[in-house]
Design an enzyme around this catalytic site. Structure first.
Site, mmCIF file in Angstrom:
data_model
loop_
_atom_site.group_PDB
_atom_site.id
_atom_site.type_symbol
_atom_site.label_atom_id
_atom_site.label_comp_id
_atom_site.label_asym_id
_atom_site.label_seq_id
_atom_site.Cartn_x
_atom_site.Cartn_y
_atom_site.Cartn_z
ATOM 1 N N GLU A 154 -11.275 -0.787 -3.914
ATOM 2 C CA GLU A 154 -10.570 -0.158 -2.798
ATOM 3 C C GLU A 154 -9.328 0.548 -3.323
ATOM 4 O O GLU A 154 -9.063 0.589 -4.521
ATOM 5 C CB GLU A 154 -10.198 -1.201 -1.739
ATOM 6 N N HIS A 174 -3.075 -1.292 -5.151
ATOM 7 C CA HIS A 174 -2.997 -0.208 -4.165
ATOM 8 C C HIS A 174 -1.849 0.752 -4.460
ATOM 9 O O HIS A 174 -0.837 0.814 -3.772
ATOM 10 C CB HIS A 174 -2.858 -0.748 -2.753
ATOM 11 N N ASP A 178 0.833 -1.212 0.000
ATOM 12 C CA ASP A 178 0.000 0.000 0.000
ATOM 13 C C ASP A 178 0.865 1.260 0.000
ATOM 14 O O ASP A 178 0.647 2.184 0.801
ATOM 15 C CB ASP A 178 -0.929 0.022 1.221
#
Length: 325
Positions: free
Chosen positions: A201, A265, A21
């Site tokens: 996401e 991500h 991330d």
């Protein structure tokens, strides 16, 4: 590394190992700041360098640690650092030790001008302007400015039948509070967004020639993890979901030949000369994972130069990965 299908290629040499991330912010003075999820999910780290290359070997400072109990005591995920209205903020997600999936977005604010040396204060959760935002599993919050207004985009699960993770957008009143109710931006509707889990996401925004491009991650965190994209003219109403165009297929996905698995991500930054957009993202070098992929530590940080095609749309290709020096 237990990797039965590991394949070393010229494309999959990590930029920074075991950092998932990843988020890179280039400050107005030209310096770069790096933060990411660490495998233990127990702290927030920062690195700083005068160059993008330098982040690979830059000293890593722990600026915050998880609580021993209660909120923010487990699953510290996906921190992002932003400079807003003359102050440093970090947005991140965390759960509770006694309810590990009670994930919510939280905020830290730096007490001084130096995010590495000065202390950070816990502001608490992001404040909603409605009664229904952040009431369930919510994470991966990012913020960006457009035409003098700040916007917040995040992932949140809803349960109407199957529990799924959507992306929502809202205008911001301040760095710690939303000004509007959430608006549904995208939901996992295609097959590649529904592998193992139904997930949208990890939003990230890059601007180019009057348009905003918002990438996001889809499906479970293993080999099927991939990146999709929305786009909109910067003059459009960003809170109108009909103004956004969603790509039918992922813009980046696993490539067995190049040894890149589960890319996702991401964040965006600029090259030192400002000429190139650089995508910072994580991926694995193998697909064979024992146990839950979420707890496999070998999601490494990579970076690639973004190309722009004849229609001025971004092109993401592993061949544009930077090798570390």
């Amino acid at each position: 590394m237990d990797a039965t299908n590991f394949k070393q290629t010229k494309y999959n040499k990590p930029f920074i190992i075991q950092r998932a991330d990843p988020y890179v912010y280039r400050h107005e003075d030209g310096t770069y700041l790096f933060t990411a999820s660490v495998p233990a999910y127990d702290r927030i780290i920062l690195r700083r360098s005068k160059t993008l290359d330098g982040l690979a070997d830059a000293e890593e400072t722990v600026i915050w640690k998880k609580h021993g109990r209660g909120i923010m005591s487990v699953h510290v995920w996906a921190p992002e650092i932003h400079f807003i209205e003359g102050k440093w903020f970090i947005y991140f997600a965390a759960g509770e030790k006694d309810d590990i999936w009670a994930i919510r977005p939280y905020i830290l604010m730096c007490e001084g001008e130096d995010p590495i040396k000065n202390p950070w204060t816990e502001i608490g959760p992001m404040q909603a302007s409605d009664d229904f935002s952040f009431q369930d599993f919510s994470l991966d919050m990012t913020v960006f400015e457009n035409r003098g207004k700040w916007y917040c985009v995040w992932a949140e699960k809803i349960s109407v039948g199957k529990k799924i993770s959507n992306l929502y957008i809202a205008e911001m009143k301040s760095p710690v509070k939303l000004a509007t109710a959430q608006v549904l931006l995208t939901t996992p509707e295609y097959d590649w967004e529904r592998m193992d889990f139904w997930v949208n996401e990890g939003p990230a925004v890059v601007r180019h020639n009057g348009k905003l491009y918002l990438t996001y991650s889809a499906s479970a965190t293993g080999e099927c993890y991939c990146i999709g994209m929305l786009s909109i003219d910067e003059e459009e109403e960003l809170l109108d979901p009909r103004a956004w165009k969603k790509e039918r297929y992922p813009v980046l996905k696993t490539d067995w030949e190049k040894g890149m698995f589960g890319p996702g991500h991401n964040s965006f930054t600029k090259s030192e000369d400002g000429a190139d957009d650089i995508m910072i993202y994580h991926a694995r070098q193998y697909d064979s994972i024992i146990g839950d992929p979420l707890y496999d530590p070998n999601r490494h940080t990579y970076r690639m130069r973004v190309e722009w095609d004849e229609q001025e749309k971004p092109v993401f290709d592993f061949k544009n990965n930077f090798e570390t020096t």
